[in-house]
Design an enzyme around this catalytic site. Structure first.
Site, PDB file in Angstrom:
ATOM      1  N   HIS C  93       0.841  -1.191   0.000  1.00 20.93           N
ATOM      2  CA  HIS C  93       0.000   0.000   0.000  1.00 20.93           C
ATOM      3  C   HIS C  93       0.880   1.246   0.000  1.00 20.93           C
ATOM      4  O   HIS C  93       1.980   1.237   0.548  1.00 20.93           O
ATOM      5  CB  HIS C  93      -0.922   0.003   1.223  1.00 20.93           C
ATOM      6  N   GLU C 141      -3.469   3.092  -7.417  1.00 19.00           N
ATOM      7  CA  GLU C 141      -3.814   4.265  -6.614  1.00 19.00           C
ATOM      8  C   GLU C 141      -2.818   5.392  -6.866  1.00 19.00           C
ATOM      9  O   GLU C 141      -1.786   5.452  -6.192  1.00 19.00           O
ATOM     10  CB  GLU C 141      -3.793   3.924  -5.121  1.00 19.00           C
TER      11      GLU C 141
END
Lengths: 222, 222, 222, 222
Positions: C93, C141
């Site tokens: 992430h 992302e």
């Protein structure tokens, strides 16, 4: 190093690369001599050797790795800094935080090489904790003020006086520098008046249109 | 760079500091010329400029940080490496692992500066993944063989041939180097025969009593 | 997991701790059933077991460490996640970047435990590179949009279509999720129309006054 | 916590996952009661809540991140630990080193949540430095002895007595634990005799065939 001390961290700024870095070094050397100040410069690794060779300045590394010479790719030992001509090194700068075990290793390795250690801290408590490790200097830089136009001595002089007191309580042979936002002769004057030996600064000299003028301003109230 | 390529990573060894590093550079230059090999040396940051100045060698940085010029203490941008005279840089060495986002940044920044990128990988899958980012070279170094006396071409030639094939499948313009344990002319010969452009090595030259002899051995079967 | 997929990352928000997290899980379960959507939740480590026990949801870890069971303090192996009841894990992430060697280890370890891997990427090039490692999903992302109110499908749909195409070129069995700034039914609709299997989001559900209403809005155009 | 203290770090061992971890907790609870010892267990994050719920033990997290609740994926705040039922946390374990700024943040955050902080150190100097930050406990673990069969009290009792003295000099309200290699009742006895409040250990209980017997041995000379 004799107080007052002005330590210019060149960081990785565009204005700090190659010939531009030399421009700042020239100014630092001249202003340092004129003002009777211990002028220190912390260039990128590649400029440590030429800066030491060409200027009458204390030359600091911006960082040292917690390694003895050995199989470490991309890492720089205190020994290697010494051979390159550095006279000291920053440790644990807020832009390159290190673990406490590593800081202790670096402080000792610098001591072994007779290099001056300047360990950066972010507040009163960490200043005192780091002083226990016996570096030559603690440089207090409240992270929220770094790179700004408000200096710690204007924004929060208590952090300086409290740090001086807290450091004195654990070790009386560790000196202090005031960092973060230093931008004027008044800042430097206050840093000394509050009990520290000088200042650590970067952008306000490096990014100045006229670094020499910026430096002359810094020493104007000494 | 024209194959065959021999890239000597000086790491942070005691034998790689200052004058000792020059000793290896002298040998590398001479053997490289005699053998018609593209000889590359990756010294510590402080030696990039003098090595490029004094020797006819490709000079690599051991590491580059994923930053553009700016307020980064102790970090080295591709721009700064270029100005210092580097002709390329290692990226993601097993002793300085980087995130994939950072590797991508570094490969692009090196490309912008027209510097040669050598991205290190640890197995077939990561070799192929990293090739997608389009570096100039992938250097495959199985971590378990690094620093040892058994070379990857002896211990596990399949990792090389499989990597070559996997890399070819995603990009046909990315070349490969064979790393880890390279210690003889046979290792270099095998590295080339398996489809890579050359070798990346360190201790077997740096810590050799006679670096020139070690290098002459390496090129003996070319 | 069957498309469409909605993966809610609870992060370390105050609204994601303990009973507050349950409130979001209740809403996710209900909306997921009503809308025929594969609803996934990624709570803090401590809530993995109770969430899997109490709700009919796919339960993801927010992170997995690149370790096999062993002497690692504070680290979580894929094996431990499996035993705790997780059905998958986020990897890499943007708030917990990992090295490429570590990502490869994690993807393989999750596969061994039959856990679903969702590897986060930041742009087209890293999406394709990570796809080579064969995770179940790549979640794109763009860092500049994370936590904002503008979704990637509004700001830069090309990054999604280009990623889908780039990933397809290297692996046709890796699916994609669209992340960053997802805040409406239109965002989810666009994510699917552009060729991804669903969305990864956080603040716009977690910090909503009424998480159920926020979720019902997200599925409103399916 | 009342001395003597035995803190069992379950790490990420295969023997520490799920039901196996419960087996150790059962033994710890029973031996703790029989011997009048403050028995503490540090399981993986996922087991903090069930362990606190099912056993009469102090339950420590193996790690806490230097964050307040917020947008941090995969990170655990002191607040989240509190809500999960932890009674304290290790900080800066040698297998999860933290920066000094982060350690200070964690010690304060744990204090705010009324959780017990046990900060690990690696030698006399770092023990004293960390004591300045005011944690509840300093646990001294010379890295070279961790996981071994020789305890620090056998190998180097001076590091313990010197640490006790150095810590006392800077703060008299910080207690100490002896770590690394603890494997017998004599080790625990010596740890107390040298002025520390107890021990921090892992493998010699976790990997014991009979954890209860291992624990009974540890308390046999109290």
């Amino acid at each position: 190093m004799k107080a007052p001390v002005i330590l210019i961290n060149l960081k990785a700024y565009r204005e700090s690369i190659g010939h531009d870095a030399q421009r700042i070094a020239v100014a630092a050397e001249e202003v340092g001599k004129d003002a009777g100040v211990t002028m220190c410069i912390a260039p990128m690794f590649m400029d440590i050797h030429p800066m030491r060779h060409h200027y009458d300045l204390e030359v600091f590394s911006q960082h040292v790795d917690p390694v003895d010479p050995g199989a470490y790719t991309g890492r720089i030992s205190a020994r290697a800094l010494k051979i390159a001509g550095a006279t000291g090194s920053l440790v644990n700068h807020s832009e390159y935080r290190q673990t406490i075990a590593d800081i202790e290793h670096c402080v000792n390795a610098l001591k072994t090489e007779k290099l001056t250690s300047v360990v950066c801290s972010n507040n009163v408590a960490t200043s005192a904790a780091l002083a226990v490790l016996g570096p030559d200097y603690i440089a207090i830089e409240p992270p929220e003020l770094i790179g700004g136009s408000v200096s710690v001595s204007q924004a929060n002089p208590a952090i300086i006086t409290d740090s001086v007191e807290a450091v004195r309580k654990v070790r009386d042979d560790v000196r202090l520098l005031t960092g973060a936002g230093i931008n004027s002769g008044q800042c430097v004057r206050t840093a000394l008046d509050l009990g520290t030996d000088g200042v650590l600064l970067a952008s306000n000299v490096v990014k100045a249109k006229d670094p020499e003028a910026a430096l002359r301003n810094l020493v104007s109230l000494l």
